[in-house]
Design an enzyme around this catalytic site. Structure first.
Site, PDB file in Angstrom:
ATOM      1  N   LYS A 112      79.837  -5.100  23.002  1.00 29.33           N
ATOM      2  CA  LYS A 112      79.695  -6.502  23.422  1.00 29.33           C
ATOM      3  C   LYS A 112      78.319  -6.770  24.014  1.00 29.33           C
ATOM      4  CE  LYS A 112      83.223  -6.730  26.274  1.00 29.33           C
ATOM      5  NZ  LYS A 112      83.817  -5.390  26.125  1.00 29.33           N
ATOM      6  N   ARG A 151      88.983 -12.199  30.505  1.00 35.43           N
ATOM      7  CA  ARG A 151      89.639 -10.915  30.276  1.00 35.43           C
ATOM      8  C   ARG A 151      91.137 -10.981  30.502  1.00 35.43           C
ATOM      9  NH1 ARG A 151      84.816  -7.483  31.448  1.00 35.43           N
ATOM     10  NH2 ARG A 151      85.316  -5.297  31.116  1.00 35.43           N
ATOM     11  N   ARG A 202      77.012   6.417  26.949  1.00 28.25           N
ATOM     12  CA  ARG A 202      76.213   5.211  27.220  1.00 28.25           C
ATOM     13  C   ARG A 202      75.352   5.411  28.470  1.00 28.25           C
ATOM     14  NH1 ARG A 202      79.273  -0.417  27.435  1.00 28.25           N
ATOM     15  NH2 ARG A 202      80.537   0.517  29.074  1.00 28.25           N
ATOM     16  N   ARG A 256      90.328   1.961  31.923  1.00 35.98           N
ATOM     17  CA  ARG A 256      89.805   0.668  31.452  1.00 35.98           C
ATOM     18  C   ARG A 256      90.368   0.313  30.077  1.00 35.98           C
ATOM     19  NH1 ARG A 256      83.841   1.922  31.797  1.00 35.98           N
ATOM     20  NH2 ARG A 256      83.464  -0.147  30.945  1.00 35.98           N
ATOM     21  N   ARG A 291      76.614   4.354  34.118  1.00 37.50           N
ATOM     22  CA  ARG A 291      77.382   3.485  35.014  1.00 37.50           C
ATOM     23  C   ARG A 291      78.466   4.294  35.701  1.00 37.50           C
ATOM     24  NH1 ARG A 291      79.207  -1.672  31.566  1.00 37.50           N
ATOM     25  NH2 ARG A 291      81.068  -1.225  32.755  1.00 37.50           N
TER      26      ARG A 291
END
Ligand code: AMP
Length: 225
Positions: A21, A96, A135, A179, A168
């Site tokens: 995203k 969300r 990531r 998540r 992160r």
């Protein structure tokens, strides 16, 4: 995009954590000249500043849980009232939940604005986990990298601004599983919500960045009534 002068473009990017995203929002924002609005980025900034909002939000984020709807809707209301959204926006990570989607509809109605597209990006679970755990992000300019398929030119350094890139806090394997579960339970119902409203466009992320980008361009380039 010269033609975009006249027409506003209002988009939601929907999909599980790690589907891309943020990456796709970034080029859409640049090419179509509309701001990328990421509630995750807004919250991370609040955490970094140590504000009351940040302190409140951090415990949910660290646990891989959703920040309460009222807090998110307050942020969205404030952000969508800014003058730079007059020609449109791309929402990345918001809404969300169904109450957030209802809240957004109310905010837009008051502003006399309409959504054009809700783009769902799909990717299978194992690949999502692989992408999220490799990531890295730039805490300064928010650029996103991936050690497997999009590493920075100099190891550990952001290509764009030279800051040191980081993982992160919530991109660790344990938090990622939580998540993904939260996504399935609380966010996936939005797929039907927007399909019923005729706004849903689905793109696949498993064929790589260029193929996904081409599919999105196909939708955005197309005429909306
Ligand atoms: P993201 O960068 O979009 O993956 O968001 C990181 C974290 O911020 C999420 O795991 C949530 O804890 C929180 N967050 C971001 N956007 C929202 C939202 N729209 N509703 C609730 N929590 C959110």
């Amino acid at each position: 995009m010269s033609e975009s002068e006249a027409k506003a473009l209002r988009i939601i990017l929907l999909g599980p954590p790690g589907c891309g995203k943020g990456t796709h929002s970034a080029w859409i924002s640049e090419d179509y000249g509309i701001p990328q609005i990421s509630t995750g980025d807004i919250l991370r900034e609040a955490v970094a500043e140590g504000s009351d909002l940040g302190k409140d939000a951090q415990r949910y984020m660290d646990a891989g849980k959703l920040v309460p709807d009222e807090i998110i809707l307050g942020l969205a209301r404030e952000r969508l009232a800014q003058p730079d959204v007059a020609r449109g926006f791309i929402l990345d990570g918001f809404p969300r939940t169904i109450p957030q989607a209802d809240g957004l509809a109310e905010i837009l109605e008051k502003l006399e604005q309409r959504l054009d597209h809700v783009i769902e990006i799909t990717l299978d679970r194992e690949e999502l986990i692989r992408r999220i755990t490799s990531r890295r992000v730039c805490p300064n300019c928010k650029a996103v990298y991936n050690l497997s398929f999009k590493p920075p030119e100099r190891e550990g350094i952001c290509d764009r601004c030279g800051a040191r890139i980081v993982q992160r806090e919530d991109d660790t394997r344990e938090t990622v599983l939580q998540r993904l579960e939260v996504y399935e339970r609380q966010t996936a119902p939005l797929i039907d919500y927007y399909r019923e409203r005729g706004l849903l466009r689905v793109v696949r992320a498993d064929e790589g960045y260029d193929a996904t980008r081409a599919q999105i361009e196909g939708y955005l380039g197309g005429k909306t009534e």
